[in-house]
Design a protein around this motif. Structure first.
Motif, PDB file in Angstrom:
ATOM      1  N   GLY A  68     -12.127  -2.945   1.522  1.00  0.00           N
ATOM      2  CA  GLY A  68     -12.650  -4.077   2.273  1.00  0.00           C
ATOM      3  C   GLY A  68     -13.914  -3.677   3.013  1.00  0.00           C
ATOM      4  N   ASN A  69     -14.503  -4.634   3.711  1.00  0.00           N
ATOM      5  CA  ASN A  69     -15.807  -4.427   4.349  1.00  0.00           C
ATOM      6  C   ASN A  69     -15.790  -4.835   5.820  1.00  0.00           C
ATOM      7  OD1 ASN A  69     -17.156  -3.837   1.722  1.00  0.00           O
ATOM      8  ND2 ASN A  69     -16.670  -5.991   1.318  1.00  0.00           N
ATOM      9  N   GLU A  70     -16.793  -4.333   6.510  1.00  0.00           N
ATOM     10  CA  GLU A  70     -17.111  -4.701   7.900  1.00  0.00           C
ATOM     11  C   GLU A  70     -15.908  -4.611   8.835  1.00  0.00           C
ATOM     12  OE1 GLU A  70     -18.990  -8.545   7.742  1.00  0.00           O
ATOM     13  OE2 GLU A  70     -20.733  -7.754   6.683  1.00  0.00           O
ATOM     14  N   PRO A  71     -15.460  -3.416   9.185  1.00  0.00           N
ATOM     15  CA  PRO A  71     -15.969  -2.113   8.723  1.00  0.00           C
ATOM     16  C   PRO A  71     -15.370  -1.722   7.374  1.00  0.00           C
ATOM     17  CG  PRO A  71     -14.205  -1.775  10.286  1.00  0.00           C
ATOM     18  CD  PRO A  71     -14.425  -3.268  10.209  1.00  0.00           C
ATOM     19  N   GLY A  72     -16.090  -0.888   6.634  1.00  0.00           N
ATOM     20  CA  GLY A  72     -15.610  -0.466   5.332  1.00  0.00           C
ATOM     21  C   GLY A  72     -14.315   0.328   5.431  1.00  0.00           C
ATOM     22  N   TRP A  73     -13.388   0.062   4.499  1.00  0.00           N
ATOM     23  CA  TRP A  73     -12.111   0.765   4.493  1.00  0.00           C
ATOM     24  C   TRP A  73     -11.558   0.787   3.075  1.00  0.00           C
ATOM     25  CZ3 TRP A  73      -7.637  -1.842   2.970  1.00  0.00           C
ATOM     26  CH2 TRP A  73      -7.757  -3.238   2.885  1.00  0.00           C
TER      27      TRP A  73
ATOM     28  N   SER B 271      -2.857   6.656   1.350  1.00  0.00           N
ATOM     29  CA  SER B 271      -3.966   7.189   2.136  1.00  0.00           C
ATOM     30  C   SER B 271      -4.844   6.041   2.578  1.00  0.00           C
ATOM     31  CB  SER B 271      -4.777   8.191   1.302  1.00  0.00           C
ATOM     32  OG  SER B 271      -5.931   8.620   2.002  1.00  0.00           O
ATOM     33  N   LEU B 272      -5.109   5.963   3.874  1.00  0.00           N
ATOM     34  CA  LEU B 272      -6.002   4.960   4.442  1.00  0.00           C
ATOM     35  C   LEU B 272      -7.263   5.639   4.960  1.00  0.00           C
ATOM     36  CD1 LEU B 272      -3.434   2.927   6.592  1.00  0.00           C
ATOM     37  CD2 LEU B 272      -4.512   2.160   4.469  1.00  0.00           C
ATOM     38  N   LEU B 273      -8.401   5.101   4.591  1.00  0.00           N
ATOM     39  CA  LEU B 273      -9.681   5.573   5.096  1.00  0.00           C
ATOM     40  C   LEU B 273     -10.318   4.393   5.818  1.00  0.00           C
ATOM     41  CD1 LEU B 273     -11.183   8.281   4.924  1.00  0.00           C
ATOM     42  CD2 LEU B 273     -12.526   7.336   3.034  1.00  0.00           C
ATOM     43  N   LEU B 274     -10.410   4.471   7.148  1.00  0.00           N
ATOM     44  CA  LEU B 274     -10.800   3.334   7.967  1.00  0.00           C
ATOM     45  C   LEU B 274     -12.147   3.543   8.641  1.00  0.00           C
ATOM     46  CD1 LEU B 274      -7.331   2.814   9.727  1.00  0.00           C
ATOM     47  CD2 LEU B 274      -8.195   1.632   7.688  1.00  0.00           C
ATOM     48  N   ASP B 275     -12.753   2.410   9.026  1.00  0.00           N
ATOM     49  CA  ASP B 275     -13.974   2.425   9.847  1.00  0.00           C
ATOM     50  C   ASP B 275     -15.069   3.288   9.224  1.00  0.00           C
ATOM     51  OD1 ASP B 275     -12.569   0.814  11.638  1.00  0.00           O
ATOM     52  OD2 ASP B 275     -11.797   2.559  12.715  1.00  0.00           O
ATOM     53  N   TYR B 276     -15.438   2.924   7.996  1.00  0.00           N
ATOM     54  CA  TYR B 276     -16.500   3.621   7.267  1.00  0.00           C
ATOM     55  C   TYR B 276     -16.202   5.102   7.087  1.00  0.00           C
ATOM     56  CZ  TYR B 276     -19.037  -0.664   8.411  1.00  0.00           C
ATOM     57  OH  TYR B 276     -19.405  -1.985   8.564  1.00  0.00           O
ATOM     58  N   GLY B 277     -14.935   5.445   6.946  1.00  0.00           N
ATOM     59  CA  GLY B 277     -14.556   6.832   6.692  1.00  0.00           C
ATOM     60  C   GLY B 277     -14.385   7.693   7.918  1.00  0.00           C
ATOM     61  N   GLU B 278     -14.479   7.120   9.116  1.00  0.00           N
ATOM     62  CA  GLU B 278     -14.371   7.912  10.336  1.00  0.00           C
ATOM     63  C   GLU B 278     -12.931   8.287  10.673  1.00  0.00           C
ATOM     64  OE1 GLU B 278     -16.321   5.941  13.528  1.00  0.00           O
ATOM     65  OE2 GLU B 278     -18.327   6.089  12.635  1.00  0.00           O
ATOM     66  N   ARG B 279     -11.965   7.557  10.102  1.00  0.00           N
ATOM     67  CA  ARG B 279     -10.570   7.822  10.406  1.00  0.00           C
ATOM     68  C   ARG B 279      -9.747   7.798   9.125  1.00  0.00           C
ATOM     69  NH1 ARG B 279      -6.408   3.945  13.718  1.00  0.00           N
ATOM     70  NH2 ARG B 279      -4.668   5.393  13.831  1.00  0.00           N
TER      71      ARG B 279
ATOM     72  N   VAL C 129      -5.528  -8.007  -0.441  1.00  0.00           N
ATOM     73  CA  VAL C 129      -4.944  -6.946   0.365  1.00  0.00           C
ATOM     74  C   VAL C 129      -5.119  -7.274   1.849  1.00  0.00           C
ATOM     75  CG1 VAL C 129      -4.928  -4.470   0.843  1.00  0.00           C
ATOM     76  CG2 VAL C 129      -5.575  -5.291  -1.438  1.00  0.00           C
ATOM     77  N   THR C 130      -4.024  -7.203   2.602  1.00  0.00           N
ATOM     78  CA  THR C 130      -4.074  -7.403   4.045  1.00  0.00           C
ATOM     79  C   THR C 130      -3.424  -6.207   4.721  1.00  0.00           C
ATOM     80  OG1 THR C 130      -3.899  -9.801   3.771  1.00  0.00           O
ATOM     81  CG2 THR C 130      -3.519  -8.928   5.970  1.00  0.00           C
ATOM     82  N   LEU C 131      -4.167  -5.541   5.588  1.00  0.00           N
ATOM     83  CA  LEU C 131      -3.691  -4.350   6.281  1.00  0.00           C
ATOM     84  C   LEU C 131      -3.684  -4.621   7.786  1.00  0.00           C
ATOM     85  CD1 LEU C 131      -3.022  -1.265   6.502  1.00  0.00           C
ATOM     86  CD2 LEU C 131      -5.512  -0.887   6.564  1.00  0.00           C
ATOM     87  N   ASP C 132      -2.541  -4.392   8.417  1.00  0.00           N
ATOM     88  CA  ASP C 132      -2.423  -4.488   9.876  1.00  0.00           C
ATOM     89  C   ASP C 132      -2.122  -3.117  10.434  1.00  0.00           C
ATOM     90  OD1 ASP C 132      -2.596  -7.447  10.476  1.00  0.00           O
ATOM     91  OD2 ASP C 132      -0.950  -7.474   9.041  1.00  0.00           O
ATOM     92  N   VAL C 133      -3.036  -2.617  11.259  1.00  0.00           N
ATOM     93  CA  VAL C 133      -2.867  -1.294  11.848  1.00  0.00           C
ATOM     94  C   VAL C 133      -3.567  -1.271  13.204  1.00  0.00           C
ATOM     95  CG1 VAL C 133      -4.901  -0.385  10.619  1.00  0.00           C
ATOM     96  CG2 VAL C 133      -3.163   1.196  11.477  1.00  0.00           C
ATOM     97  N   ASP C 134      -2.924  -0.681  14.188  1.00  0.00           N
ATOM     98  CA  ASP C 134      -3.489  -0.544  15.537  1.00  0.00           C
ATOM     99  C   ASP C 134      -3.925  -1.892  16.116  1.00  0.00           C
ATOM    100  OD1 ASP C 134      -3.108   2.187  15.371  1.00  0.00           O
ATOM    101  OD2 ASP C 134      -5.146   2.577  14.657  1.00  0.00           O
ATOM    102  N   GLY C 135      -3.136  -2.942  15.854  1.00  0.00           N
ATOM    103  CA  GLY C 135      -3.453  -4.250  16.409  1.00  0.00           C
ATOM    104  C   GLY C 135      -4.638  -4.931  15.762  1.00  0.00           C
ATOM    105  N   ARG C 136      -5.100  -4.413  14.646  1.00  0.00           N
ATOM    106  CA  ARG C 136      -6.256  -4.978  13.955  1.00  0.00           C
ATOM    107  C   ARG C 136      -5.872  -5.336  12.522  1.00  0.00           C
ATOM    108  NH1 ARG C 136     -12.303  -2.386  14.189  1.00  0.00           N
ATOM    109  NH2 ARG C 136     -13.396  -4.088  13.131  1.00  0.00           N
ATOM    110  N   THR C 137      -6.465  -6.416  12.004  1.00  0.00           N
ATOM    111  CA  THR C 137      -6.190  -6.854  10.649  1.00  0.00           C
ATOM    112  C   THR C 137      -7.421  -6.619   9.766  1.00  0.00           C
ATOM    113  OG1 THR C 137      -4.618  -8.554  11.352  1.00  0.00           O
ATOM    114  CG2 THR C 137      -5.575  -8.803   9.167  1.00  0.00           C
ATOM    115  N   TYR C 138      -7.229  -5.907   8.674  1.00  0.00           N
ATOM    116  CA  TYR C 138      -8.275  -5.668   7.680  1.00  0.00           C
ATOM    117  C   TYR C 138      -7.929  -6.463   6.426  1.00  0.00           C
ATOM    118  CZ  TYR C 138      -9.367  -1.487  10.528  1.00  0.00           C
ATOM    119  OH  TYR C 138      -9.692  -0.620  11.542  1.00  0.00           O
TER     120      TYR C 138
END
Length: 248
Positions: free
Chosen positions: A154-159, A171-179, A230-239
């Protein structure tokens, strides 16, 4: 537009939402021992990755195609040998090839898909759609994503999300690869007929929920077609994003 014509347009736009064409069914649900990270621990066996609905995959087709239709509706197709896999905003279908004087023709119950030269006519008892092929995307392969059974992004932020092919781990790569998060998962619901799977984290210290649905999906930046939302819910945020199954 009159109310009667508006209702007619609505009926056509939802053509594939409730037609009598049979949604794709997949192999029976995996046994519980195949989806729990610890289910086989007592027997000393490693947990296996669960089966995913066949509607997440392109079969042996090499690409996914986007179709823009009138009345307004966007579709995704893949053409494995002898059949058509078709995704709308509401359902996923599998149609069989049949004889055609020209072009290609696929049917399942009352649902019909005729294609020739980048144009398609989709018909059912509810009406018809006139469609034009838009862009295509080469299907991901296991050679490109070694060890991966499902890939989503997904996009904005990329994940991105990747499900392992041999064990219930992702494996989850979140926030443009920062996490990055790597964790086991468990299946909380699986509906092969509707092509819907929900997963939850197998670790209490890293909670997340992941929902995969076999529906037409288009990358929010490139417009590329995918067969899974694809819908991802993590840390109170939805991607939100798109993905596809990757066969061996």
């Amino acid at each position: 537009m009159s109310s009667s014509s508006g209702l007619a347009a609505l009926g056509l736009s939802l053509l594939l939402a409730g037609c009598a064409g049979t949604p794709t069914s997949a192999p029976s649900s995996p046994a519980i021992s195949d989806v729990s990270p610890h289910a086989d621990a007592d027997r000393g066996e490693a947990a296996k990755a669960p089966l995913m609905p066949s509607t997440f995959f392109a079969g042996d087709a090499e690409r996914f195609e986007a179709w823009r239709c009138t009345p307004a509706q966007d579709l995704v197709t893949a053409f494995p040998a002898g059949e058509l896999r078709l995704w709308s905003a509401h359902e996923a279908y599998r149609l069989k090839a049949t004889a055609a004087a020209s072009g290609s023709h696929y049917v399942e119950d009352d649902l019909s898909f005729r294609e020739q030269g980048g144009e398609a006519l989709v018909e059912s008892d509810r009406g018809r759609l006139e469609c034009q092929r838009d862009q295509t995307r080469t299907a991901l392969t296991r050679a490109q994503r070694p060890g991966v059974m499902f890939h989503g992004r997904g996009n904005e932020p990329g994940w991105t999300v990747r499900l392992a092919h041999d064990a219930p781990r992702l494996s989850l790569l979140l926030d443009y690869g920062e996490r990055e998060i790597e964790a086991p998962y468990r299946i909380t619901s699986l509906d092969n007929e509707r092509g819907r799977v929900t997963l939850a984290s197998g670790r209490a210290d890293t909670p997340f929920d992941l929902t995969l649905e076999a529906r037409a999906c288009f990358d929010s930046m490139s417009g590329e077609p995918f067969p899974v939302r694809v819908t991802l819910d993590v840390d109170g945020r939805t991607y939100r994003g798109c993905g596809q199954g990757i066969a061996p």
